[in-house]
Write a protein that holds these residues in place. Structure first.
Motif, PDB file in Angstrom:
ATOM      1  N   TRP A  39      27.775  89.029  84.142  1.00  0.00           N
ATOM      2  CA  TRP A  39      27.145  89.894  83.148  1.00  0.00           C
ATOM      3  C   TRP A  39      27.639  89.529  81.747  1.00  0.00           C
ATOM      4  N   LYS A  40      28.947  89.226  81.658  1.00  0.00           N
ATOM      5  CA  LYS A  40      29.517  88.884  80.361  1.00  0.00           C
ATOM      6  C   LYS A  40      28.892  87.591  79.827  1.00  0.00           C
ATOM      7  N   VAL A  41      28.726  86.600  80.721  1.00  0.00           N
ATOM      8  CA  VAL A  41      28.111  85.345  80.292  1.00  0.00           C
ATOM      9  C   VAL A  41      26.729  85.606  79.720  1.00  0.00           C
ATOM     10  N   ILE A  42      25.969  86.424  80.440  1.00  0.00           N
ATOM     11  CA  ILE A  42      24.607  86.706  79.965  1.00  0.00           C
ATOM     12  C   ILE A  42      24.657  87.441  78.633  1.00  0.00           C
ATOM     13  N   SER A  43      25.541  88.414  78.573  1.00  0.00           N
ATOM     14  CA  SER A  43      25.587  89.232  77.358  1.00  0.00           C
ATOM     15  C   SER A  43      26.019  88.398  76.154  1.00  0.00           C
ATOM     16  N   ASP A  44      26.923  87.425  76.389  1.00  0.00           N
ATOM     17  CA  ASP A  44      27.317  86.541  75.286  1.00  0.00           C
ATOM     18  C   ASP A  44      26.157  85.717  74.759  1.00  0.00           C
ATOM     19  N   ASN A  45      25.244  85.391  75.668  1.00  0.00           N
ATOM     20  CA  ASN A  45      24.120  84.552  75.276  1.00  0.00           C
ATOM     21  C   ASN A  45      22.908  85.354  74.819  1.00  0.00           C
ATOM     22  N   THR A  46      23.108  86.628  74.611  1.00  0.00           N
ATOM     23  CA  THR A  46      21.966  87.470  74.253  1.00  0.00           C
ATOM     24  C   THR A  46      22.125  87.974  72.820  1.00  0.00           C
ATOM     25  N   MET A  47      21.013  87.986  72.103  1.00  0.00           N
ATOM     26  CA  MET A  47      21.013  88.580  70.764  1.00  0.00           C
ATOM     27  C   MET A  47      20.682  90.063  70.953  1.00  0.00           C
ATOM     28  N   TRP A  48      21.701  90.902  70.906  1.00  0.00           N
ATOM     29  CA  TRP A  48      21.471  92.315  71.231  1.00  0.00           C
ATOM     30  C   TRP A  48      20.587  93.027  70.206  1.00  0.00           C
TER      31      TRP A  48
END
Lengths: 271, 279, 278
Positions: A39-48
């Protein structure tokens, strides 16, 4: 189930032993931390920032899609016909190629274990690679068009039909085959009389099932240039003509429902 | 006509199925092979037509050494040995006529059999055989639409269409009721007499064996323990074959024939086909 | 049997007596047989005629095709190594999270779509979720989510989770509809509440298959994650797409080999897990 003795000397029933409990606990811990890491990997790669905007974007999209521009449907008949052709011809081609592969891959009909592993390899590679990837590949080789789509669908179908068919072949009754070989029949005759009649219904069912899946898949092949209604979809999205996109969606939805219904009916009739 | 000498079969698991079998079968003789389940009866007849490979020993049919054949030689030899199976072993989804004609597969080429274009004499003979076993009206029925007794008749017609010299019969009555069983045994007996066929019948039902066979061979744990005329079969001998049991209760009906469990190893199609391939 | 059919079969027997026999045609009526054959031929002609092939382009591409096949002999893992690793990590994380989230959401939807335990309105809602999720290709859904959530793996993850819901919920609902109702009644008879019934009667019956299907879906999700990158939803697909359009076939071959290897690994381990849970 284990029964322990408590300090008071009373038997205590427990669902698992202490060791099993620890094992289970650590398995869960491992699983949860793996999930959190992913989840952290995905969240790092996401522009929130964009994500916070999602609701507005969604409703905006919906308002552009509705009402659909129905007169656009007239342009879509030819691409739809192409899509159906890609699915049908592709399935036919795939079945023709899958048929011998399945016989080579089934443990009880293969001429040699080495041939079997080769056939299994063909099946696995065909299954692992999505038809869209096949299409991308073929478009760079054959150029854009329906032909690339047909071949992409066919290549993907080999693995699917081949796998299910070879499993069906491995499950046939061995006695009729034994009886046919006892008459002095040759290998091909044994296949023709002993094996083929037994797997024919399964084969027909699998083929129709794959055809139904292929209709679904061929609707998007156009996104990479392999012909069909996906081309129109791609063009409409690039032009941000969302009211055309919704027409295409409705059309795809209807076609898929009809093909699913046909396939279910045919399979029902066979079994 | 058929001579087995020193035939031994050992399965890869190490189980000895047959040990040093010596057997001679003259023309026209109907021989019943009796013995408990797992005694090696099925293995023995499958060794003869090489559905099972014997480990050692020699099997001669007339002047042909069967154990050394392969490819088309084996196919030719198999044509002259008709086989009838316990569960009929018909191909369910083919019609009765196609099932019977499959007895001719050893004689016709692949494309002919694929297109079902059998020679006229084969078709006429197939029809005559179906009339003989009493099923001429069923030629276009699918095999799975028939009753057990009818299916076994089709199985018999298929075996006879091979114009065999030798008939191998594996538990022909194990799946049938007592009346049908007797009819089938009588039919086999008559057909063997008409064509002077040498026949080996595996059978569980001792009473049927005594009534319909010329000779009885008892098998126990892969060895021949009795070989003689049906009237020589006494309770003592039955005890040596089957083990201790009170054999002398005439009012009690014979035991339900139980099915012999057939090991998967021997039914391996690959094995059956590997031996049937032209090189 | 009608008299006509009777006569037909008797004629066939007479012919067989003379040695004349043909296989019984699959379709009895000769007229229908020809009509179907003609229909198939017409379709094939029309369909094949509408396939436009630019043979000059094909000839030009043939050498590229050969080059691509040759690339499998010496795949290049290194020159785009970083892109490949980033893509793979994204794909794998998307696969895992989307399967977990998808399965968790699929359980309530699946239970709601089982006619025997759900009230009618819930049933219809859940069934329509399943229908929508199943009809559209993942890639179409991905396009919409990319527009909504922006480029990147989050859109991909949501897409795959949505597709997982449709897949798992349908099969779960079918399982629940077929389950052994006597066990449920036995548990209810002890005075168990709704939750207790779920936990003691329904869960044990559907659990092994649910785990098996989740493993299978993990496998599918990985395969799908390799394509949704084409529309910008993250994962190895984007890397693959780029390498193909740049004609870097040795890199594409490397990526394809990795995909095949991972799918094989997934299949192998899922068969183990399934054996272990049963």
């Amino acid at each position: 189930m284990p029964v322990l003795t408590s300090q008071q000397g009373m038997p205590v029933w427990r669902r698992r032993t202490t060791r099993a409990q620890w094992l289970q606990f650590s398995a869960w811990l491992l699983g949860v931390s793996l999930f959190l890491f992913c989840w952290k990997v995905i969240s790092d790669n996401t522009m929130w920032v964009f994500v916070e905007d999602a609701g507005r974007q969604g409703s905006d999209l919906l308002s552009r899609m509705i009402p659909p521009k129905w007169e656009y449907a007239n342009v879509l008949w030819k691409p739809m016909w192409d899509t159906l052709n890609i699915a049908t011809l592709g399935t036919a081609l795939g079945i023709i190629m899958a048929f011998p592969v399945a016989f080579l891959a089934a443990r009880n009909t293969t001429p040699h274990p080495l041939v079997r592993s080769l056939a299994l390899m063909v099946i696995v590679s065909s299954r692992s690679i999505n038809s869209l990837i096949w299409a991308m590949l073929l478009v760079t080789i054959l150029g854009p068009g329906v032909l690339a789509g047909i071949i992409a669908i066919a290549l993907r179908s080999i693995g699917f039909v081949g796998k299910l068919l070879y499993e069906a072949i491995e499950e046939i009754h061995p006695t009729p085959v034994e009886a046919i070989s006892a008459t002095g029949a040759s290998r091909l005759q044994i296949m023709n009389y002993g094996v083929l009649p037994q797997v024919m219904p399964a084969f027909a069912g699998i083929s129709v099932y794959r055809w139904d899946i292929n209709i679904r898949e061929s609707t998007v092949l156009g996104l990479v240039g392999a012909g069909g209604i996906g081309l129109q979809l791609n063009a409409s999205i690039n032009m941000l003509a969302w009211n055309q996109v919704s027409v295409i969606f409705v059309m795809i939805f209807a076609t898929v429902l009809v093909s699913e219904w046909i396939s279910a009916r045919v399979r029902h009739a066979i079994i | 006509m058929l001579t087995l000498s020193g035939v031994t079969k050992r399965y890869p698991t190490g189980d000895r199925a047959l040990t040093d079998i010596e057997l001679t079968l003259p023309k026209g003789q109907v021989m019943a092979l009796i013995g408990p389940s797992g005694a090696g009866k099925s293995t023995l007849i499958r060794c003869v037509n090489r559905l099972v490979e014997p480990t050692s020993g020699s099997i001669r049919l007339d002047d042909t050494e069967l154990t050394r054949l392969s490819g088309s030689g084996l196919r030719k030899a198999r044509r002259s040995m008709g086989m009838i199976f316990q569960e009929y072993a018909l191909v369910d989804r083919l019609t009765v006529m196609e099932n019977v004609l499959s007895g001719r597969l050893g004689y016709v080429g692949f494309w002919r059999s694929f297109l079902r274009r059998y020679p006229e004499d084969a078709v006429a003979e197939a029809f005559r055989l179906l009339e003989r076993v009493g099923l001429p009206h069923a030629i276009d029925k699918r095999a799975d639409a028939l009753s057990g007794g009818q299916r076994q008749r089709v199985g018999i017609a298929r075996a006879l269409l091979q114009s065999p010299k030798l008939l191998l019969v594996d538990e022909p009555t194990a799946s049938l009721d007592p009346k049908t069983s007797r009819q089938i045994m009588r039919l086999i007996r008559e057909l063997c007499a008409e064509r002077e066929l040498a026949t080996i019948i595996n059978i569980h039902d001792v009473a049927l064996a005594q009534q319909f066979a010329d000779r009885i061979v008892g098998l126990r744990a892969g060895q021949i323990v009795f070989d003689g005329r049906p009237d020589e079969l006494t309770s003592d001998i039955l005890t040596t074959i089957y083990g201790e049991e009170d054999w002398d209760t005439s009012p009690e009906p014979a035991d339900e024939p139980e099915r012999e469990p057939v090991s998967y190893e021997r039914r391996d199609i690959a094995g059956a086909m590997a031996t049937g391939v032209a090189p | 049997m009608s008299e006509q059919a009777q006569a037909y079969f008797e004629a066939r027997q007479q012919a067989a007596r003379q040695g004349q026999w043909r296989r019984l045609p699959l379709i009895h009526s000769q007229w229908l047989r020809w009509a179907i054959a003609l229909g198939v031929v017409t379709y094939l002609v029309l369909a094949l005629a509408s396939v436009e092939v630019n043979w000059a382009r094909v000839a030009e591409g043939a050498s590229r095709g050969l080059r691509f096949i040759g690339a499998f002999a010496q795949p290049d893992f290194m020159s785009r190594g970083n892109d490949i690793i980033n893509g793979l990590v994204e794909s794998l994380t998307m696969t895992l999270t989307s399967t977990v989230i998808g399965v968790m959401l699929a359980i309530p939807v699946g239970l709601g779509a089982a006619r025997n335990i759900a009230p009618l309105p819930v049933y219809f809602v859940c069934r329509s979720i399943i229908a929508v999720s199943r009809t559209f290709q993942e890639i179409i859904i991905a396009i919409l989510f990319v527009v909504m959530f922006g480029f990147g793996p989050l859109a991909g993850m949501i897409t795959l989770a949505f597709a997982t819901i449709g897949f798992m919920a349908k099969l779960l609902a079918e399982d629940v509809e077929d389950l052994d109702w006597r066990q449920v009644e036995a548990v209810r008879a002890t005075g168990a509440s709704w939750w207790q019934t779920m936990n003691h009667a329904i869960q044990p019956q559907v659990m092994p298959r649910l785990i098996g299907l989740s493993m299978y879906r993990l496998d599918i999700n990985f395969r799908e994650s390799s394509v949704i990158g084409i529309v910008g939803a993250g994962g190895i697909g984007a890397t693959l797409n780029t390498s193909l359009s740049r004609y870097e076939y040795d890199t594409s071959a490397a990526i394809l080999l990795i995909i095949i290897a991972i799918v094989l690994l997934c299949e192998y381990s899922s068969s183990h897990v399934r054996r272990w849970t049963q």
